[in-house]
Design a protein around this motif. Structure first.
Motif, PDB file in Angstrom:
ATOM      1  N   GLY A  65      13.403  -8.734   6.501  1.00 20.28           N
ATOM      2  CA  GLY A  65      13.081  -9.569   7.658  1.00 20.28           C
ATOM      3  C   GLY A  65      12.007 -10.611   7.421  1.00 20.28           C
ATOM      4  O   GLY A  65      11.580 -11.297   8.342  1.00 20.28           O
ATOM      5  N   LYS A  66      11.545 -10.723   6.179  1.00 22.12           N
ATOM      6  CA  LYS A  66      10.493 -11.700   5.870  1.00 22.12           C
ATOM      7  C   LYS A  66      11.040 -12.836   5.024  1.00 22.12           C
ATOM      8  O   LYS A  66      11.869 -12.622   4.130  1.00 22.12           O
ATOM      9  N   ILE A 315       9.244  -7.475  -7.291  1.00 20.48           N
ATOM     10  CA  ILE A 315       8.599  -7.842  -6.016  1.00 20.48           C
ATOM     11  C   ILE A 315       9.596  -7.700  -4.856  1.00 20.48           C
ATOM     12  O   ILE A 315       9.288  -7.089  -3.827  1.00 20.48           O
ATOM     13  N   TYR A 316      10.778  -8.243  -5.007  1.00 19.93           N
ATOM     14  CA  TYR A 316      11.800  -8.173  -3.943  1.00 19.93           C
ATOM     15  C   TYR A 316      12.094  -6.712  -3.562  1.00 19.93           C
ATOM     16  O   TYR A 316      12.151  -6.355  -2.391  1.00 19.93           O
ATOM     17  N   ARG A 320      11.485  -4.647  -0.125  1.00 15.87           N
ATOM     18  CA  ARG A 320      12.601  -3.997   0.570  1.00 15.87           C
ATOM     19  C   ARG A 320      12.292  -2.516   0.805  1.00 15.87           C
ATOM     20  O   ARG A 320      12.439  -2.005   1.913  1.00 15.87           O
ATOM     21  N   ALA A 321      11.819  -1.840  -0.232  1.00 14.75           N
ATOM     22  CA  ALA A 321      11.555  -0.396  -0.137  1.00 14.75           C
ATOM     23  C   ALA A 321      10.425  -0.090   0.844  1.00 14.75           C
ATOM     24  O   ALA A 321      10.455   0.924   1.540  1.00 14.75           O
ATOM     25  N   ALA A 330       1.172  -0.294  -0.342  1.00 16.56           N
ATOM     26  CA  ALA A 330       2.568   0.147  -0.188  1.00 16.56           C
ATOM     27  C   ALA A 330       3.475  -0.610  -1.164  1.00 16.56           C
ATOM     28  O   ALA A 330       4.379  -0.031  -1.771  1.00 16.56           O
ATOM     29  N   LEU A 331       3.194  -1.883  -1.328  1.00 17.93           N
ATOM     30  CA  LEU A 331       3.984  -2.689  -2.271  1.00 17.93           C
ATOM     31  C   LEU A 331       3.823  -2.165  -3.690  1.00 17.93           C
ATOM     32  O   LEU A 331       4.806  -1.980  -4.420  1.00 17.93           O
TER      33      LEU A 331
END
Ligand code: VNL
Length: 390
Positions: A65-66, A315-316, A320-321, A330-331
């Protein structure tokens, strides 16, 4: 009355504008891509930027959604500039990820900023082993010099090479290449009569090569950063080193796919160890090379491009996760342990070290369909960074 109404209306309007602004901000995911776009390492910047843009073109610019926004900055490979740009990207642009980093000093200069701001720092190019230890927020998608150097040091003595002079750029990755090649080669019974170091900036290889000619080893082992290989090759041939019976070996940086095709027949037969070749025979790589060339008027992707492409993937998928929630920590957690097929072959981000585990290939320069390629002839599977064992 009139006036009061107007006042209230404008306050409302301002609040509403503010809300729209922050919603827009919340729905944007920013990647600050710091690269050497000019100067001695400009080819590295060009390759990585092209690869990042290709990844976005192929995978869309909306994840969880980003809307993904790529902000490219040129650090001219001066570490003080890298650091200032990283600071501005974090403080002013509020980037979610810092990425790129053409050379080791640039990656190291940024590490404290990544740590303090809890921003993941994805190193797509720089390859000194110790980089991942400079911040717990660093994740690497390139390679490490010990991975390539040790593989070469195992291959050479089994292939008639008993004495080697090393020649490296005098900074982090060069010192790693020298140390890890030398230790393993000597362990395998080889001899290293001399280790030469050339300056990173504006190197003149001639006097060093003259010395190598006089020492007459079986082979010269070379590490120079991407973009400098063609100059080494030219001088090596001009001095007739090959005719004097000295073989050229090295990590794959010296036969960089970005330059290899212009090096001429003198490059034929040069053996190197590396994690990526444009010629890597897989369906995924064939597609990658084709799409990259199409988008960049025939440019060949080199190992830098692959580091950038895979860095975008990391990164993608982390975004997503983590569903776009939870910020830098979190990333980072979602970057650790990623395992996937890259154009280079299988690839894994070790959760413990945040470093890349990958195949190292032995390759020989050959002419295929009229073009020079690093043709893979052997593989050492799932190589962890040997520098992490110490
Ligand atoms: C580095 C290592 C840079 C390998 C390179 O090219 C390279 C580095 C710019 O860590 O500085 O091929």
């Amino acid at each position: 009355m009139q006036k009061r109404f107007f006042l209230r209306a404008s306050v409302l309007a301002i609040t509403a504008m503010g809300a729209t602004y922050s919603i827009a901000q919340e729905n944007v995911f920013k990647i600050g891509l710091i690269l050497p776009m000019t100067g001695q390492q400009a080819s590295t910047g060009r390759q990585i930027e092209a690869a990042a843009k290709l990844y976005m073109a192929q995978n869309g610019d909306t994840v969880a959604g980003k809307k993904i926004q790529l902000i490219v900055k040129d650090d001219t490979s001066i570490p003080d500039v890298t650091k200032r740009l990283a600071q501005e990207l974090v403080v002013n642009d509020k980037v979610n990820v810092l990425a790129g980093f053409g050379i080791t000093p640039s990656a190291l200069a940024t590490a404290p900023i990544a740590t303090q701001s809890k921003t993941p720092q994805v190193v797509m190019a720089a390859a000194t082993s110790s980089i991942t230890q400079a911040s717990p927020y660093i994740v690497r998608t390139s390679f490490t010099l010990p991975q390539a150097a040790v593989s070469m040091a195992d291959w050479a003595p089994k292939n008639g090479i008993k004495t080697v002079v090393t020649l490296v750029s005098d900074y982090g990755p060069g010192l790693d290449a020298e140390k890890y090649f030398k230790e393993r080669f000597q362990f395998n019974g080889g001899q290293v009569p001399e280790s030469l170091r050339v300056p990173l900036r504006g190197p003149d290889f001639a006097p060093f090569l003259q010395k190598v000619r006089d020492l007459k080893p079986d082979a010269l082992f070379v590490f120079v950063p991407s973009g400098a290989g063609a100059a080494v090759m030219k001088q090596f041939l001009e001095r007739g080193m090959d005719k004097a019976g000295i073989k050229l070996i090295g990590t794959g940086d010296v036969t960089d796919d970005d330059q290899l095709n212009d090096m001429g027949d003198g490059a034929l037969g040069v053996v190197t160890a590396h994690h990526y070749s444009t010629d890597h025979p897989s369906a995924l790589n064939t597609k990658f090379v084709e799409a990259f060339g199409k988008a960049n008027s025939g440019l060949r992707p080199n190992f830098m491009a692959v580091g950038g492409y895979d860095g975008m993937r990391v990164i993608y998928e982390a975004l997503r996760a983590s569903k776009g929630q939870g910020g830098g920590d979190a990333l980072l957690a979602a970057m650790k342990g990623q395992i996937f097929e890259s154009p280079r072959g299988p690839m894994f981000i070790d959760a413990q070290t945040r470093d890349v585990v990958q195949n190292i290939y032995m390759r020989k320069v050959e002419r295929k369909n009229g073009q020079l390629y690093n043709v893979e002839f052997a593989v050492i599977k799932d190589v962890k960074d040997p520098g992490k064992a110490k």
